[in-house]
Design a protein around this motif. Structure first.
Motif, PDB file in Angstrom:
ATOM      1  N   ALA A 116       0.831  -1.211   0.000  1.00  0.00           N
ATOM      2  CA  ALA A 116       0.000   0.000   0.000  1.00  0.00           C
ATOM      3  C   ALA A 116       0.862   1.257   0.000  1.00  0.00           C
ATOM      4  O   ALA A 116       0.543   2.233  -0.682  1.00  0.00           O
ATOM      5  N   ASP A 117       1.959   1.240   0.767  1.00  0.00           N
ATOM      6  CA  ASP A 117       2.863   2.393   0.794  1.00  0.00           C
ATOM      7  C   ASP A 117       3.438   2.658  -0.589  1.00  0.00           C
ATOM      8  O   ASP A 117       3.469   3.800  -1.057  1.00  0.00           O
ATOM      9  N   ALA A 118       3.890   1.615  -1.249  1.00  0.00           N
ATOM     10  CA  ALA A 118       4.488   1.755  -2.576  1.00  0.00           C
ATOM     11  C   ALA A 118       3.458   2.262  -3.586  1.00  0.00           C
ATOM     12  O   ALA A 118       3.771   3.122  -4.424  1.00  0.00           O
ATOM     13  N   LEU A 119       2.256   1.757  -3.519  1.00  0.00           N
ATOM     14  CA  LEU A 119       1.211   2.187  -4.444  1.00  0.00           C
ATOM     15  C   LEU A 119       0.872   3.665  -4.237  1.00  0.00           C
ATOM     16  O   LEU A 119       0.789   4.429  -5.208  1.00  0.00           O
ATOM     17  N   THR A 127     -11.032   2.450  10.357  1.00  0.00           N
ATOM     18  CA  THR A 127      -9.972   3.050  11.165  1.00  0.00           C
ATOM     19  C   THR A 127      -8.573   2.741  10.640  1.00  0.00           C
ATOM     20  O   THR A 127      -7.750   3.657  10.546  1.00  0.00           O
ATOM     21  N   PRO A 128      -8.253   1.500  10.280  1.00  0.00           N
ATOM     22  CA  PRO A 128      -6.904   1.252   9.744  1.00  0.00           C
ATOM     23  C   PRO A 128      -6.615   2.062   8.476  1.00  0.00           C
ATOM     24  O   PRO A 128      -5.508   2.588   8.316  1.00  0.00           O
ATOM     25  N   ALA A 129      -7.583   2.199   7.604  1.00  0.00           N
ATOM     26  CA  ALA A 129      -7.380   2.984   6.374  1.00  0.00           C
ATOM     27  C   ALA A 129      -7.190   4.455   6.709  1.00  0.00           C
ATOM     28  O   ALA A 129      -6.309   5.118   6.149  1.00  0.00           O
ATOM     29  N   ARG A 130      -7.991   4.971   7.617  1.00  0.00           N
ATOM     30  CA  ARG A 130      -7.848   6.376   8.007  1.00  0.00           C
ATOM     31  C   ARG A 130      -6.480   6.637   8.626  1.00  0.00           C
ATOM     32  O   ARG A 130      -5.850   7.658   8.355  1.00  0.00           O
ATOM     33  N   HIS A 174       0.429   9.244   5.935  1.00  0.00           N
ATOM     34  CA  HIS A 174       0.960   9.741   4.665  1.00  0.00           C
ATOM     35  C   HIS A 174       0.581  11.199   4.406  1.00  0.00           C
ATOM     36  O   HIS A 174       0.652  11.665   3.266  1.00  0.00           O
ATOM     37  N   GLY A 175       0.182  11.902   5.446  1.00  0.00           N
ATOM     38  CA  GLY A 175      -0.037  13.335   5.330  1.00  0.00           C
ATOM     39  C   GLY A 175      -1.436  13.786   4.972  1.00  0.00           C
ATOM     40  O   GLY A 175      -1.683  14.973   4.789  1.00  0.00           O
ATOM     41  N   PHE A 176      -2.381  12.866   4.853  1.00  0.00           N
ATOM     42  CA  PHE A 176      -3.759  13.242   4.560  1.00  0.00           C
ATOM     43  C   PHE A 176      -4.419  13.762   5.833  1.00  0.00           C
ATOM     44  O   PHE A 176      -4.178  13.247   6.919  1.00  0.00           O
TER      45      PHE A 176
END
Length: 70
Positions: free
Chosen positions: A2-5, A29-32, A38-40
């Motif tokens: 996910a980080d790479a994508l 919650t994990p997605a948020r 990542h700065g969102f």
């Protein structure tokens, strides 16, 4: 993975706009947390899902080349 994508999408989007904008399910919650790492940031805007209970939260992250901090 996910980080790479997300890094790849960010690199592609850089220079094409001011920010990346997405909507994430309010109870994911994990997605948020992933996006926040990542700065969102949460804008406070929501949208109803319509097909099930709950809503999505809008999150944005400035892109480096398109962001004007003035």
């Amino acid at each position: 993975m996910a980080d790479a994508l997300l890094d790849h999408v960010s690199s592609w989007a850089d220079g094409r706009g001011q920010c990346l904008r997405l909507y994430v399910y309010e109870h994911a919650t994990p997605a948020r947390r992933f996006y926040a790492r990542h700065g969102f940031v949460n804008t406070g805007r929501t949208r109803a899902l319509g097909f099930t209970e709950g809503s999505t939260l809008e999150m944005v992250r400035p892109l480096q080349s398109g962001f004007d901090a003035r």
